[in-house]
Design an enzyme around this catalytic site. Structure first.
Site, PDB file in Angstrom:
ATOM      1  CB  VAL A   9      -8.617   1.322  -5.285  1.00 10.63           C
ATOM      2  CG1 VAL A   9     -10.096   1.557  -5.101  1.00 10.63           C
ATOM      3  CG2 VAL A   9      -8.362  -0.105  -5.759  1.00 10.63           C
ATOM      4  CG  ASP A  10      -2.267   3.877  -4.459  1.00 14.14           C
ATOM      5  OD1 ASP A  10      -1.557   3.382  -5.342  1.00 14.14           O
ATOM      6  OD2 ASP A  10      -1.831   4.242  -3.356  1.00 14.14           O
TER       7      ASP A  10
END
Length: 677
Positions: free
Chosen positions: A356-357
């Protein structure tokens, strides 16, 4: 505020250039138009064919049920629907026959021919239409992916202001040579990678690195094409030609990832590979073995071989997959999740890990005041009032956060007079006759108002990965000046982020890893707060791609969640790319295989559960249909069941598998608790 400090640690990765690339934007802009036009024309033809086929199926069913005209009328309409909706399946079926690799297209042809032979024209036409819709959804994903690179190309300016013979002239960015000097005005997108020669400014690097707060740039610092200059004016020495910029590398990374990404082999294709030749060989053996070895009647065993082919007609098998897929995709769409086709839905069911960013995914993607500390017993509201009075003049994101916080909490403030921005440091102005400053850690030292106590407080705030905004009296006319208070500003974690991470683990993911362009300290602080297994900071887009590849080697099937251009290559590299649709960029959404329209991470866990449930229903339907066929085949060959009864059983099986698949329309919520199909 002209340029508050971002507290980022140096990005060593910024100095690492990929010099092996020798082609750039020009390669992507002027080729393949004829091919694209042909593809677009073919897409339109398929879409129109399916629409017409669907209308014909509907009309045919009405004519059949209402008994309008002769039976031949409905048969003619259904036959036309099969031809119009199924012509695009023939090349795939023929290729499967020539390559001796049976697939879903060849299975479809057998289903349609078998249903037509036994007079089930309505069933044959319906199967063709539903299967065509499912295949169209698969093609839609590819069509969207082609637009991802086009979206990336729009980020960097097409021209640059280059210093030649003492004056700045506007030329195409592709004509600027390495070593030349370009001018970048305030609020302008930077056209090429380079090194700052003169000037100071804050630069919004979110499109490239994903950093949540603009980074202060001064002489000697690196800037990237596609990033957005703040309030200052810069002169930049170009270090990379247009084809070698970081943005150009992002474009190539997306293209390479899309080309290298192996298509998911659907369960039904694997099934068709074995089922189709098995049925064909079985019918051939029934026709040849008894007459040759046991003296049976050739006509009788030919009839029984035909019976086998008719009973084995895989209508229920074929129809169960598209109906299940369409039902699953529809249920997800109702819940704010768009998945681009059945192959991706199946791949989601196999996810083992998720990357995930940080910015815009785990956090909200915009700075907010998270705390106020008073130094000289000033009320927090007074500190905020002074800061807002100065910052109301500045477009800087940190300044906007201060003003927004003051407005939200009902703190009235005047507009400072004699406002002056101090690039890379902060700003100052007169508030009700007194000289005040609002700035970063560096500005506090330069003004000579820092102290060991203030230093300790600033260090504590920065250790949490937050930016500091110092508010105080500016030294002037014999006044020594003083610090009045400190504002801690950071990117707020989404309220449901921690719960979403827990739900992902509960859904069976063994690892959730955060990949961020922010510094490692900030990434670690956020990861600890929400319960993420591992955090990796200071990453450029190519670093994120490498991280995703490592995760794929370790876990096999990996998803990547992002919202920015910098995330697009990693999303394309992952097994499943997931975009935040509400705040995501066009490039991220186009590259993604799945889009969260409400930016709710918890929906990923729901989608994983529903996709696994969908695959379970498809497998159950196939096993059920096969068992029923095997039973009636045995009864028919032994003379204990008539052909029409077997046909009724096949029709009944078709209805049952469709009804079972339609249970998916109840949506992801029913999939929260594990269920057996």
């Amino acid at each position: 505020m002209a340029s508050h400090d971002h507290t980022h640690e140096p990005h060593d990765a910024h100095e690492h250039g990929d010099h092996g690339c020798d082609h750039g934007h020009g390669e992507h802009e002027g080729h393949g138009h004829e091919g694209c036009n042909h593809e677009h024309s073919n897409d339109r033809a398929v879409t129109v064919s399916l629409a017409v086929s669907g209308v014909m199926v509907g009309v045919g069913l009405l004519v059949h049920w209402l008994q309008i005209g002769s039976a031949l009328l409905s048969v003619g309409i259904f036959a036309a629907a099969i031809v119009v909706g199924g012509w695009m399946l023939l090349p795939g079926a023929w290729a499967a026959v020539r390559g001796l690799r049976p697939n879903i297209s060849s299975l479809m042809v057998i289903a349609v021919v078998g249903a037509s032979v036994i007079g089930e024209w309505a069933e044959a036409a319906t199967v063709v239409f539903l299967f065509g819709v499912a295949e169209w959804l698969e093609g839609w994903a590819d069509r969207r992916a082609r637009r991802a690179v086009e979206a990336l190309l729009e980020i960097a300016p097409k021209t640059a202001s280059v210093k030649r013979e003492g004056t700045f002239v506007e030329v195409p960015a592709g004509e600027v040579r390495v070593g030349e000097i370009i001018g970048v005005k305030s609020a302008m997108n930077i056209p090429l990678d380079g090194e700052v020669l003169t000037g100071e400014s804050s630069v919004n690097q979110a499109p490239i690195t994903g950093e949540s707060v603009p980074v202060n740039k001064k002489a000697g610092d690196t800037v990237f094409a596609g990033t957005i200059n703040g309030e200052g004016s810069l002169e930049v020495r170009v270090t990379k030609a247009a084809g070698d910029t970081t943005l150009a590398r992002i474009i190539r990374l997306v293209q390479q990832a899309q080309e290298e990404k192996a298509p998911t082999q659907r369960f039904v294709d694997v099934f068709a590979r074995y089922y189709t030749p098995l049925v064909t060989v079985g019918a051939l053996l029934i026709f040849l073995v008894p007459p040759l070895f046991f003296g049976g009647d050739w006509a009788q065993w030919l009839y029984r071989a035909c019976v086998l082919l008719i009973i084995a007609c895989p209508c229920a098998l074929v129809i169960s997959t598209p109906v299940s897929i369409v039902a699953g995709l529809t249920a997800l769409a109702r819940n704010g999740v768009l998945v681009k086709g059945g192959a991706h839905l199946e791949a989601i069911a196999k996810l083992r890990a998720l990357a995930v960013d940080k910015t815009g995914t785990i956090t909200e993607g915009r700075p907010q005041v998270q705390g106020i500390e008073s130094i000289n017993a000033k009320a927090n509201s007074e500190i905020l009032r002074i800061a807002a009075a100065v910052d109301i003049h500045s477009p800087h994101p940190l300044a906007a956060a201060v003003v927004e916080h003051a407005t939200k909490h009902g703190v009235a403030f005047p507009r400072a007079e004699n406002y002056q921005a101090r690039s890379g440091r902060g700003a100052e102005g007169m508030v009700e006759g007194h000289a005040y400053f609002v700035g970063n850690h560096r500005f506090t030292h330069e003004l000579g108002v820092c102290s060991p106590e203030i230093e300790a407080r600033l260090a504590a705030i920065e250790s949490r990965g937050q930016s500091v905004v110092v508010v105080g009296h500016r030294p002037h006319d014999g006044c020594a000046g003083e610090v009045l208070g400190i504002l801690a500003i950071g990117d707020m974690v989404r309220p449901n982020a921690a719960a979403a991470i827990r739900s992902l683990h509960a859904a069976g993911l063994v690892s959730v890893v955060m990949l961020s362009g922010d510094n490692q300290r900030t990434a670690d602080a956020i990861a600890k707060q929400v319960g993420i297994d591992e955090a990796r900071g200071d990453l450029l887009p190519e670093d994120k791609v490498a991280a995703v590849k490592t995760l794929r080697q370790k876990h096999g099937s990996v998803g990547m969640v992002g919202d920015g251009v910098n995330d697009a290559p990693a999303m394309a590299t992952a097994t499943i790319g997931i975009a935040m649709g509400g705040i995501g960029t066009d490039a991220a959404i186009e590259t993604a295989d799945m889009t969260l329209m409400t930016d709710d991470l918890a929906k990923i866990a729901d989608t994983i559960r529903l996709s696994r449930r969908t695959m379970g229903i498809i497998r159950f339907n196939i096993i059920f249909a096969l068992a029923l066929k095997a039973l009636f085949l045995a009864l028919t060959l032994l003379g204990h069941a008539s052909l029409w009864l077997a046909i009724m059983a096949d029709t009944g099986a078709t209805l049952l598998v469709v009804a079972n698949a339609l249970r998916l329309l109840r949506g992801p919520n029913v999939a929260r608790a594990p269920q057996r199909t």
